[in-house]
Write a protein that holds these residues in place. Structure first.
Motif, short mmCIF file in Angstrom:
data_model
loop_
_atom_site.label_atom_id
_atom_site.label_comp_id
_atom_site.label_asym_id
_atom_site.label_seq_id
_atom_site.Cartn_x
_atom_site.Cartn_y
_atom_site.Cartn_z
N UNK A 52 0.81 -1.22 0.00
CA UNK A 52 0.00 0.00 0.00
C UNK A 52 0.85 1.27 0.00
N UNK A 53 1.83 1.44 0.91
CA UNK A 53 2.68 2.63 0.82
C UNK A 53 3.44 2.72 -0.49
N UNK A 54 3.91 1.57 -1.00
CA UNK A 54 4.63 1.58 -2.28
C UNK A 54 3.73 2.07 -3.41
N UNK A 55 2.49 1.62 -3.42
CA UNK A 55 1.54 2.06 -4.43
C UNK A 55 1.22 3.54 -4.25
N UNK A 56 1.16 4.00 -3.00
CA UNK A 56 0.93 5.41 -2.75
C UNK A 56 2.02 6.27 -3.36
N UNK A 57 3.27 5.86 -3.19
CA UNK A 57 4.41 6.58 -3.80
C UNK A 57 4.30 6.56 -5.32
N UNK A 58 3.97 5.40 -5.89
CA UNK A 58 3.92 5.27 -7.34
C UNK A 58 2.84 6.17 -7.95
N UNK A 59 1.64 6.12 -7.39
CA UNK A 59 0.54 6.94 -7.91
C UNK A 59 0.83 8.42 -7.71
N UNK A 212 -7.28 0.25 -6.76
CA UNK A 212 -6.15 -0.62 -7.08
C UNK A 212 -5.78 -1.49 -5.89
N UNK A 213 -5.77 -0.90 -4.69
CA UNK A 213 -5.37 -1.67 -3.51
C UNK A 213 -6.43 -2.69 -3.10
N UNK A 214 -7.70 -2.37 -3.31
CA UNK A 214 -8.73 -3.38 -3.06
C UNK A 214 -8.56 -4.55 -4.02
N UNK A 215 -8.24 -4.23 -5.29
CA UNK A 215 -8.03 -5.28 -6.28
C UNK A 215 -6.81 -6.12 -5.93
#
Length: 291
Positions: A52-59, A212-215
């Motif tokens: 989740x934090x990694x995806x937050x940085x990416x988005x 995205x994170x729910x998926x």
């Protein structure tokens, strides 16, 4: 809002009450369940604490042009689940015990991880409008006072006065929902003329993070062959975060109302996606019965 009585007193006190209410719903067994189903808890923690934090940085890096909003999105991604994720998991007929366990564990772990993740976000997205020096000591103390302390007190009351806890918990949950709605209105109002541009920048990104994170949570649960109810809870816990906590940190520790905006937008998005997930799960259940 950053220098007002609301942000410095009303907001922390209200979140303290909300987290106390969450503690009223917890028992020591909730932390011990990691032994009962370690695979499900490990997958949930992997999704929530790492992916989740990694995806937050990416988005934030790809789609958010304003540094303060980018930091706000990462801050949101670093926050634990909350009572909302437990409520959605319950109505979606997920494994409520697993949902509560993950919320309880992440609420403790994020006292350490939030300062690290937010400090990194400030370093990555820094500019003159975003404070570079992160008050780590103050942040850790704030997180302790408005998360771990009230949760512990709530659990203590639950252990000593179970009936009282059961009467108070739904009332405090209702208060939390009403207060979050008020908080969103205040944040949006304070953005003034810049609100529309910030909504365009932050709104789609927060919705994307949520979806995205729910998926990803669902796919992880399927990949590791968890049962149907565990899949539902992992989906919700990985995808639904404690936006009220993110707003408090942005407003009282980082002193920047713009950083709080992604969390306000996320609060709206999570009810939309969470409600849709509940409807889908209920439809699935009826279909299974019919077959």
């Amino acid at each position: 809002m950053t220098n007002s009585i609301f942000s410095q007193l009303v907001l922390p006190l209200s979140l303290f009450i909300i987290m106390f209410g969450m503690g009223l719903s917890l028992q020591r067994q909730d932390f011990a369940r990691v032994v009962k189903f370690p695979k499900a808890v490990t997958i949930g923690l992997l999704g929530q604490m790492v992916l989740l934090p990694a995806m937050g940085f990416l988005i934030a890096a790809l789609f958010v042009g304003t540094p303060a909003l980018a930091v706000g999105l990462v801050l949101l991604a670093a926050c634990p689940g909350g009572t909302t994720s437990n409520l959605i998991s319950y109505h979606a007929r997920g494994d409520l015990a697993l949902s509560v366990t993950l919320t309880a564990i992440t609420s403790v772990l994020t006292i350490i991880t939030i300062p690290i993740v937010v400090g990194l976000a400030l370093a990555v997205f820094k500019n003159t409008n975003v404070p570079i020096e992160l008050p780590i000591t103050r942040m850790v103390l704030t997180l302790f006072v408005i998360t771990l302390l009230p949760i512990s007190l709530g659990m203590l009351v639950r252990g000593l006065r179970t009936q009282l806890a059961q009467r108070l918990e739904p009332k405090i949950s209702a208060f939390g929902a009403i207060f979050l709605g008020l908080l969103i209105i205040i944040i949006l109002y304070e953005q003034g003329d810049s609100l529309l541009g910030q909504l365009v920048s932050a709104g789609p990104s927060t919705l994307l993070l949520n979806v995205v994170m729910m998926a990803i949570g669902f796919l992880l649960a399927v990949w590791f062959n968890l049962n149907d109810r565990q899949r539902a809870s992992i989906t919700v816990e990985v995808g639904v975060q404690n936006s009220t906590l993110a707003i408090l940190i942005a407003s009282t520790v980082l002193n920047d109302g713009t950083i709080a905006l992604p969390a306000a937008m996320y609060s709206l998005a999570m009810y939309l996606t969470g409600g849709s997930f509940i409807i889908w799960r209920r439809w699935q259940g009826k279909r299974a019965v019919a077959l």
